[in-house]
Design an enzyme around this catalytic site. Structure first.
Site, PDB file in Angstrom:
ATOM      1  CE  LYS A  77      35.103 -79.684 -11.246  1.00 45.70           C
ATOM      2  NZ  LYS A  77      33.942 -79.533 -12.095  1.00 45.70           N
ATOM      3  CG  HIS A 112      39.479 -79.290 -12.749  1.00 41.20           C
ATOM      4  ND1 HIS A 112      38.782 -80.240 -13.474  1.00 41.20           N
ATOM      5  CD2 HIS A 112      38.718 -78.174 -12.764  1.00 41.20           C
ATOM      6  CE1 HIS A 112      37.674 -79.717 -13.937  1.00 41.20           C
ATOM      7  NE2 HIS A 112      37.599 -78.456 -13.518  1.00 41.20           N
ATOM      8  CB  SER A 120      38.956 -76.724 -15.886  1.00 39.97           C
ATOM      9  OG  SER A 120      38.311 -75.533 -16.247  1.00 39.97           O
TER      10      SER A 120
HETATM   11  N1  PLP Z   1      36.052 -74.503  -9.277  1.00 37.94           N
HETATM   12  C1  PLP Z   1      36.542 -75.002 -10.418  1.00 37.94           C
HETATM   13  C2  PLP Z   1      37.991 -74.747 -10.759  1.00 37.94           C
HETATM   14  C3  PLP Z   1      35.737 -75.763 -11.266  1.00 37.94           C
HETATM   15  O1  PLP Z   1      36.223 -76.263 -12.410  1.00 37.94           O
HETATM   16  C4  PLP Z   1      34.385 -75.991 -10.900  1.00 37.94           C
HETATM   17  C5  PLP Z   1      33.473 -76.776 -11.746  1.00 37.94           C
HETATM   18  O2  PLP Z   1      33.499 -76.816 -12.923  1.00 37.94           O
HETATM   19  C6  PLP Z   1      33.924 -75.443  -9.709  1.00 37.94           C
HETATM   20  C7  PLP Z   1      34.772 -74.708  -8.922  1.00 37.94           C
HETATM   21  C8  PLP Z   1      32.504 -75.638  -9.288  1.00 37.94           C
HETATM   22  O3  PLP Z   1      32.371 -76.907  -8.710  1.00 37.94           O
HETATM   23  P1  PLP Z   1      30.936 -77.486  -8.345  1.00 37.94           P
HETATM   24  O4  PLP Z   1      30.488 -78.236  -9.528  1.00 37.94           O
HETATM   25  O5  PLP Z   1      31.152 -78.329  -7.133  1.00 37.94           O
HETATM   26  O6  PLP Z   1      30.079 -76.305  -8.049  1.00 37.94           O
END
Ligand code: PLP
Length: 540
Positions: A387, A356, A328
């Site tokens: 997202k 992402h 990200s």
């Molecule tokens: N995995 C990645 C790669 C993320 O960027 C994020 C959130 O920023 C998450 C997991 C966590 O997602 P959630 O907001 O559903 O807990």
């Protein structure tokens, strides 16, 4: 400044009682027992040393209609009141005093030690009044242990501030979208920093589906899934997720963070090994910490290092390789074909976090696998509903049914945390419905990504990552990134700068995220602002 703030706080709090006067935006409504008890305009004049203030609007309290003061502007020491109850000014509403910022401009006080007189201003802001039952807490004795804790934490907090890594929340006063309003900013802002890739966060069909589920299935389950927290909606979404990814089964979690926190502990035993990209998301790192297997990290996207690490654990019973599909901070993609080749060579399993990627990356939004034309190759996928898929919340694991069954028995965030609320589940179902029935949004976000990347590159900016809607505008210097974002905000463009320790030292950047809901005009406006400021600051 702190003493000044504290002093003003004390003055204002002398008015604290069971009525709460809260400054808010014009369109805000506060309700008590289901109905607003007042709203209107307020003028705030000098505070010397107590705030004198006046109001030109009637406040309707539970006991009837009361007038505070009319016409506005009164002098002397005025103790504002509604009937016999006094009013508490919610300090959270002042940007300069307290935690939040509801009043633009707010109160201003001189720097330095508390002055004897205050000259404060704050003209005609809308407010609402509502009644709250008062609870008076006894003055608590502060134990030695608590003083000690406060001292330690105070030092820690100071060091965060000194390092310049303190995070503030910008308070948004509208729905999430490509245009938002926020406290402390004039007018609408063009938003380029949400993970709202498909523009579904406040899509009318999603809102309607959520409202319907709220009416039909209620606000929540008051239960974990396996006790009495599973509704037909949860099963429907789980089966849609599995179908979307072409897997046998899926399990929902309150978030993707939880999906990562639950997976490794349940799956990886002391006989097994897990090898993780060093830049994987924090939730993967934390999830791995919880498991009892052998833990190794390979250098970011470095296949030579991954090979070495796999050799190290070649005798483990099960070997897992885990990676983010798309990273990200950089918008770059894991080398999945090479990872899968190494997995085959060492008979390892692959786990990919597609937070992402799901919904918009790859030809039909199936994510990184599809981007590389290797659908179905990965063993286990974790992803989020928070997202692209509606943006509410929720996460999932999808893969072989034995994995999902085990997670229903052993996945701790699944077993010990509340079921996803029905409106959130319905939002996820509707998002997948929209996505599976048309490629319009997906094409829009990718066209917007191309427009932004091409325009910015032509103007002389360096954009990191690959052809992904996460577009890091590389600036290098942390201070420069902050100055740049401040200037962008003044032009009505909301973007966020990232610097160390979130990204490596000297690699500060502004992370721009494109959405299907941006129009070509929005993107042109952002590019123009980047170019103007970029020239001003000698970036280009
Ligand atoms: N995995 C990645 C790669 C993320 O960027 C994020 C959130 O920023 C998450 C997991 C966590 O997602 P959630 O907001 O559903 O807990």
């Amino acid at each position: 400044m702190m003493t000044t703030r504290a002093c003003l706080t004390a003055h204002l709090l002398t008015y604290a009682n069971e009525n709460l006067l809260r400054f808010a935006r014009k369109d805000s409504k506060f309700a008590y027992e289901g109905r607003p008890v007042g709203s209107g305009l307020l003028g705030f004049w000098a505070c010397r040393p107590q705030p004198r203030w006046s109001c030109d609007h009637k406040i309707t309290s539970a006991s009837g209609s009361k007038q505070i003061r009319s016409p506005p502007r009164i002098g002397g020491r005025h103790s504002p009141s509604v009937g016999t109850t006094s009013i508490c000014v919610d300090l959270g509403a002042f940007p300069n005093y307290g935690s939040g910022g509801g009043v633009r401009g707010g109160l201003e006080a001189p720097q330095g030690p508390p002055p004897l007189s205050w000259v404060c201003y704050c003209k005609c802001y809308t407010f609402s009044v509502f009644l709250r039952p008062a609870i008076s807490f006894p003055i608590r004795h502060q134990s030695h242990a608590q003083s000690h804790l406060k001292q330690i934490l105070g030092e820690e907090l100071n060091s965060i501030q000194a390092a310049g890594t303190w995070k503030n929340e910008r308070i948004i006063t509208s729905m999430q979208g490509v245009t938002i309003t926020a406290e402390g900013s004039q007018g609408e802002l063009l938003n380029f920093c949400a993970n709202n890739y498909l523009g579904l966060s406040s899509h009318p069909e999603i809102i309607e589906a959520s409202q319907k589920a709220l009416k039909e299935f209620g606000a929540g389950l008051s239960s974990v899934r396996f006790i009495c927290g599973t509704q037909s909606l949860h099963k429907e979404l789980e089966s849609m997720v599995a179908q979307f990814h072409g897997r046998s089964d899926a399990i929902l979690y309150p978030s993707c963070f939880d999906a990562n926190a639950g997976l490794f502990e349940a799956l990886v035993t002391p006989d097994d090994a897990i090898i993780s990209d060093e830049l994987n998301h924090a939730s993967i790192i934390d999830g791995i910490r919880l498991c009892k297997g052998k833990k190794l990290r390979y250098k970011h996207r470095d296949m030579v290092d991954l090979d070495l690490k796999l050799q190290e654990v070649k005798d483990a019973r099960l070997k897992f390789i885990v990676t983010d599909g798309v990273f990200s901070m950089d918008g770059n993609v894991a080398p999945l074909p090479d990872i899968c080749k190494l997995a085959e060579k060492y008979e390892a399993l692959t786990i990919v976090d597609e937070a992402h990627a799901t919904g918009f990356f790859g030809r039909t939004g199936r994510g990184t696998e599809e981007f590389f034309n290797m659908l179905g190759k990965v063993d286990i996928i974790n992803s989020t509903l928070g997202k692209a898929l509606g943006g509410a919340s929720g996460g999932y694991t999808t893969g072989p049914s034995e994995v999902v069954q085990l997670l229903r028995q052993r996945g701790r965030p699944y077993l010990f945390s509340n079921a996803l609320p029905p409106p959130v589940v319905a939002a996820g179902i509707k998002a997948l419905d929209i996505l599976m029935s048309s490629s319009k949004l997906l094409e829009a976000v990718m066209a917007n990504t191309r427009q932004f990347r091409d325009g910015m590159s032509k103007a002389g900016f360096t954009i990191g990552g690959e052809n992904h809607p996460i577009c890091p505008v590389m600036l290098g210097d942390a201070k420069l990134a902050n100055t740049f974002t401040d200037k962008m905000l003044k032009k009505g463009i909301y973007v966020i700068g990232f610097s160390y320790p979130v990204v490596p030292k000297g690699k500060a950047r502004i992370r721009v995220q494109l959405s299907a809901a941006h129009s070509p005009k929005d993107i042109d406006k952002a590019i123009t602002a980047f170019v103007d400021i970029g020239k001003q600051l000698s970036v280009i």
